[in-house]
Design a protein around this motif. Structure first.
Motif, PDB file in Angstrom:
ATOM      1  N   ILE A 252       0.850  -1.190   0.000  1.00 18.54           N
ATOM      2  CA  ILE A 252       0.000   0.000   0.000  1.00 18.54           C
ATOM      3  C   ILE A 252       0.888   1.243   0.000  1.00 18.54           C
ATOM      4  O   ILE A 252       1.688   1.426   0.933  1.00 18.54           O
ATOM      5  N   PRO A 253       0.810   2.066  -1.026  1.00 16.91           N
ATOM      6  CA  PRO A 253       1.693   3.238  -1.106  1.00 16.91           C
ATOM      7  C   PRO A 253       1.593   4.121   0.135  1.00 16.91           C
ATOM      8  O   PRO A 253       0.504   4.331   0.676  1.00 16.91           O
ATOM      9  N   LEU A 254       2.745   4.600   0.587  1.00 23.77           N
ATOM     10  CA  LEU A 254       2.904   5.489   1.734  1.00 23.77           C
ATOM     11  C   LEU A 254       2.609   4.777   3.053  1.00 23.77           C
ATOM     12  O   LEU A 254       3.394   4.873   4.003  1.00 23.77           O
ATOM     13  N   LEU A 255       1.483   4.055   3.129  1.00 19.78           N
ATOM     14  CA  LEU A 255       1.187   3.331   4.367  1.00 19.78           C
ATOM     15  C   LEU A 255       2.261   2.293   4.652  1.00 19.78           C
ATOM     16  O   LEU A 255       2.516   1.964   5.819  1.00 19.78           O
ATOM     17  N   ASN A 256       2.908   1.775   3.582  1.00 20.90           N
ATOM     18  CA  ASN A 256       3.917   0.747   3.808  1.00 20.90           C
ATOM     19  C   ASN A 256       5.151   1.273   4.550  1.00 20.90           C
ATOM     20  O   ASN A 256       5.948   0.483   5.051  1.00 20.90           O
ATOM     21  N   LEU A 257       5.312   2.577   4.628  1.00 27.95           N
ATOM     22  CA  LEU A 257       6.404   3.129   5.424  1.00 27.95           C
ATOM     23  C   LEU A 257       6.228   2.786   6.901  1.00 27.95           C
ATOM     24  O   LEU A 257       7.196   2.698   7.649  1.00 27.95           O
ATOM     25  N   ILE A 258       4.970   2.569   7.303  1.00 27.75           N
ATOM     26  CA  ILE A 258       4.659   2.213   8.685  1.00 27.75           C
ATOM     27  C   ILE A 258       4.460   0.715   8.842  1.00 27.75           C
ATOM     28  O   ILE A 258       4.830   0.130   9.859  1.00 27.75           O
ATOM     29  N   THR A 259       3.876   0.076   7.830  1.00 25.79           N
ATOM     30  CA  THR A 259       3.515  -1.339   7.966  1.00 25.79           C
ATOM     31  C   THR A 259       4.728  -2.263   7.937  1.00 25.79           C
ATOM     32  O   THR A 259       4.655  -3.377   8.448  1.00 25.79           O
ATOM     33  N   VAL A 260       5.841  -1.839   7.341  1.00 29.91           N
ATOM     34  CA  VAL A 260       7.035  -2.695   7.370  1.00 29.91           C
ATOM     35  C   VAL A 260       7.498  -2.933   8.811  1.00 29.91           C
ATOM     36  O   VAL A 260       7.679  -4.093   9.219  1.00 29.91           O
ATOM     37  N   PRO A 261       7.693  -1.893   9.629  1.00 33.07           N
ATOM     38  CA  PRO A 261       8.046  -2.156  11.036  1.00 33.07           C
ATOM     39  C   PRO A 261       6.970  -2.961  11.767  1.00 33.07           C
ATOM     40  O   PRO A 261       7.289  -3.806  12.611  1.00 33.07           O
ATOM     41  N   LEU A 262       5.725  -2.695  11.440  1.00 29.80           N
ATOM     42  CA  LEU A 262       4.634  -3.433  12.073  1.00 29.80           C
ATOM     43  C   LEU A 262       4.720  -4.917  11.752  1.00 29.80           C
ATOM     44  O   LEU A 262       4.531  -5.775  12.626  1.00 29.80           O
ATOM     45  N   CYS A 263       5.039  -5.242  10.492  1.00 26.32           N
ATOM     46  CA  CYS A 263       5.128  -6.640  10.090  1.00 26.32           C
ATOM     47  C   CYS A 263       6.355  -7.324  10.677  1.00 26.32           C
ATOM     48  O   CYS A 263       6.330  -8.525  10.944  1.00 26.32           O
ATOM     49  N   VAL A 264       7.432  -6.571  10.879  1.00 27.50           N
ATOM     50  CA  VAL A 264       8.608  -7.138  11.545  1.00 27.50           C
ATOM     51  C   VAL A 264       8.236  -7.568  12.965  1.00 27.50           C
ATOM     52  O   VAL A 264       8.575  -8.671  13.415  1.00 27.50           O
ATOM     53  N   ALA A 265       7.525  -6.705  13.682  1.00 26.98           N
ATOM     54  CA  ALA A 265       7.097  -7.045  15.041  1.00 26.98           C
ATOM     55  C   ALA A 265       6.115  -8.212  15.026  1.00 26.98           C
ATOM     56  O   ALA A 265       6.185  -9.109  15.875  1.00 26.98           O
ATOM     57  N   SER A 266       5.219  -8.226  14.037  1.00 22.70           N
ATOM     58  CA  SER A 266       4.234  -9.310  13.972  1.00 22.70           C
ATOM     59  C   SER A 266       4.909 -10.640  13.671  1.00 22.70           C
ATOM     60  O   SER A 266       4.429 -11.690  14.096  1.00 22.70           O
ATOM     61  N   GLY A 267       6.037 -10.615  12.926  1.00 23.58           N
ATOM     62  CA  GLY A 267       6.761 -11.850  12.666  1.00 23.58           C
ATOM     63  C   GLY A 267       7.284 -12.480  13.945  1.00 23.58           C
ATOM     64  O   GLY A 267       7.250 -13.703  14.110  1.00 23.58           O
ATOM     65  N   THR A 268       7.783 -11.653  14.866  1.00 25.84           N
ATOM     66  CA  THR A 268       8.252 -12.184  16.147  1.00 25.84           C
ATOM     67  C   THR A 268       7.092 -12.718  16.967  1.00 25.84           C
ATOM     68  O   THR A 268       7.209 -13.765  17.628  1.00 25.84           O
ATOM     69  N   LEU A 269       5.953 -12.033  16.944  1.00 24.26           N
ATOM     70  CA  LEU A 269       4.768 -12.542  17.640  1.00 24.26           C
ATOM     71  C   LEU A 269       4.340 -13.890  17.059  1.00 24.26           C
ATOM     72  O   LEU A 269       4.007 -14.825  17.803  1.00 24.26           O
ATOM     73  N   PHE A 270       4.360 -13.991  15.743  1.00 21.07           N
ATOM     74  CA  PHE A 270       4.012 -15.248  15.079  1.00 21.07           C
ATOM     75  C   PHE A 270       4.971 -16.346  15.527  1.00 21.07           C
ATOM     76  O   PHE A 270       4.550 -17.470  15.838  1.00 21.07           O
ATOM     77  N   PHE A 271       6.259 -16.043  15.550  1.00 19.82           N
ATOM     78  CA  PHE A 271       7.253 -17.023  15.976  1.00 19.82           C
ATOM     79  C   PHE A 271       6.972 -17.491  17.405  1.00 19.82           C
ATOM     80  O   PHE A 271       6.999 -18.695  17.693  1.00 19.82           O
ATOM     81  N   CYS A 272       6.738 -16.541  18.304  1.00 18.33           N
ATOM     82  CA  CYS A 272       6.522 -16.886  19.713  1.00 18.33           C
ATOM     83  C   CYS A 272       5.293 -17.764  19.916  1.00 18.33           C
ATOM     84  O   CYS A 272       5.280 -18.649  20.783  1.00 18.33           O
ATOM     85  N   ASP A 273       4.251 -17.536  19.124  1.00 21.63           N
ATOM     86  CA  ASP A 273       3.000 -18.278  19.289  1.00 21.63           C
ATOM     87  C   ASP A 273       2.997 -19.618  18.565  1.00 21.63           C
ATOM     88  O   ASP A 273       2.445 -20.598  19.067  1.00 21.63           O
ATOM     89  N   ARG A 274       3.616 -19.691  17.379  1.00 22.95           N
ATOM     90  CA  ARG A 274       3.395 -20.837  16.506  1.00 22.95           C
ATOM     91  C   ARG A 274       4.644 -21.634  16.153  1.00 22.95           C
ATOM     92  O   ARG A 274       4.509 -22.755  15.655  1.00 22.95           O
ATOM     93  N   ILE A 275       5.810 -21.094  16.374  1.00 20.77           N
ATOM     94  CA  ILE A 275       7.034 -21.836  16.056  1.00 20.77           C
ATOM     95  C   ILE A 275       7.811 -22.187  17.316  1.00 20.77           C
ATOM     96  O   ILE A 275       8.213 -23.337  17.502  1.00 20.77           O
ATOM     97  N   TRP A 276       8.001 -21.233  18.189  1.00 15.85           N
ATOM     98  CA  TRP A 276       8.779 -21.458  19.403  1.00 15.85           C
ATOM     99  C   TRP A 276       8.226 -22.599  20.274  1.00 15.85           C
ATOM    100  O   TRP A 276       9.010 -23.453  20.709  1.00 15.85           O
ATOM    101  N   PRO A 277       6.903 -22.679  20.541  1.00 11.67           N
ATOM    102  CA  PRO A 277       6.427 -23.755  21.415  1.00 11.67           C
ATOM    103  C   PRO A 277       6.693 -25.157  20.858  1.00 11.67           C
ATOM    104  O   PRO A 277       6.936 -26.090  21.627  1.00 11.67           O
ATOM    105  N   LYS A 278       6.664 -25.333  19.558  1.00  7.88           N
ATOM    106  CA  LYS A 278       6.816 -26.666  18.963  1.00  7.88           C
ATOM    107  C   LYS A 278       8.273 -27.042  18.716  1.00  7.88           C
ATOM    108  O   LYS A 278       8.609 -28.234  18.729  1.00  7.88           O
ATOM    109  N   HIS A 279       9.122 -26.072  18.487  1.00  8.66           N
ATOM    110  CA  HIS A 279      10.475 -26.385  18.024  1.00  8.66           C
ATOM    111  C   HIS A 279      11.591 -25.933  18.966  1.00  8.66           C
ATOM    112  O   HIS A 279      12.702 -26.474  18.869  1.00  8.66           O
ATOM    113  N   PHE A 280      11.334 -24.981  19.843  1.00  7.30           N
ATOM    114  CA  PHE A 280      12.437 -24.427  20.628  1.00  7.30           C
ATOM    115  C   PHE A 280      12.163 -24.368  22.132  1.00  7.30           C
ATOM    116  O   PHE A 280      13.103 -24.188  22.907  1.00  7.30           O
ATOM    117  N   LYS A 281      10.944 -24.546  22.552  1.00  2.00           N
ATOM    118  CA  LYS A 281      10.604 -24.363  23.957  1.00  2.00           C
ATOM    119  C   LYS A 281      11.325 -25.351  24.858  1.00  2.00           C
ATOM    120  O   LYS A 281      11.739 -25.011  25.970  1.00  2.00           O
TER     121      LYS A 281
END
Length: 273
Positions: A234-263
């Motif tokens: 999304i033009p211009l909005l992506n200047l903000i959504t990139v950092p947002l998606c970086v943070a969401s990737g860590t949340l995704f990892f903590c909820d769905r990858i870490w418990p099964k593979h690293f906990k």
């Protein structure tokens, strides 16, 4: 089905986390500044000349079509409206493709240039979510080498899969449909690699291991990747959504990858902060 729906909600979960924990926002100032500078450069360097080229080519096409229609009988005059409609369809399709390309480039270079701040943000989020945080320590030279190899392997993946989709697109019948699906799958995979990389790279996983975790968490990673791909396009909005998606990737990892593979891993190679 639950995973398919839940995966796409993580960017919005990250937004809710920032609203609940404003202290995390302190790690976004410099990445946002970098995104603004990078975004201006991409839009001026890619979108502006490409948009001019699109308008020139479509104008030439319309002139050719008008000349050709002059040789047709009057009862085929409706082809003028058909040609104009096709011109707008091509214009919209090419513009969307440009937005998608710029979004991918912004995600690629934005996460790379902002890696020091994104990495620290990811560490804080992981510690907040899991009450621990694992880092496999390596030397600075090896860290730079891994970062360069990671980008080269992503580029190789882009060239191989993207080139295959381009060839498939030329095939009659379902070629265009298959190529479109393949293109979106490739884009989704690339943004997943970018936005999930901070917690995965802290564990110094190989590129194939990262891909394995992404594909092993389907269909949640599919919806996460597609929603993230849409947000960074999304033009211009992506200047903000990139950092947002970086943070969401860590949340995704903590909820769905870490418990099964690293906990259950022992903390021998972990650094507690």
């Amino acid at each position: 089905m639950t995973g398919l729906i839940a995966g796409g909600t993580y960017p919005f979960r990250a937004l809710a986390l920032f609203l609940r924990k404003p202290a995390f926002l302190t790690y976004l100032f410099f990445p946002l500044l970098l995104n603004v500078v990078l975004g201006i450069g991409l839009y001026l360097g890619i979108f502006a000349p490409s948009w001019q080229w699109i308008n020139t080519e479509l104008s030439d096409f319309n002139a050719f079509l008008a000349q050709w229609e002059g040789t047709l009988p009057p009862w085929l005059g409706f082809l003028d409206e058909v040609g104009a409609g096709l011109g707008w369809v091509f214009r919209i399709a090419l513009s969307l493709g440009l937005f998608l390309l710029i979004g991918l480039l912004l995600a690629q270079f934005g996460t790379l240039l902002g890696a020091p701040w994104y990495g620290k943000l990811s560490e804080k989020i992981e510690q907040f979510k899991t009450q621990q945080m694992e880092i496999v320590e390596i030397g600075p030279i090896q860290e730079v080498r891994r970062a360069v190899l990671f980008e080269l392997k992503k580029l190789l993946l882009l060239l191989v899969v993207g080139g295959t989709c381009f060839i498939v697109n030329t095939l009659p019948g379902l070629g265009s449909t298959i190529a479109t699906i393949g293109g979106f799958s490739l884009g989704s995979t690339l943004v997943c690699l970018d936005f999930l990389d901070s917690p995965l790279e802290r564990r110094r996983l190989k590129f194939r291991q990262k891909l394995g975790l992404i594909y092993g968490t389907l269909p949640a990673t599919a919806s996460f990747g597609l929603v993230s791909l849409f947000l960074v396009s999304i033009p211009l909005l992506n200047l903000i959504t990139v950092p947002l998606c970086v943070a969401s990737g860590t949340l995704f990892f903590c909820d769905r990858i870490w418990p099964k593979h690293f906990k259950q891993q022992t903390p021998s190679a972990s650094a507690q902060n």
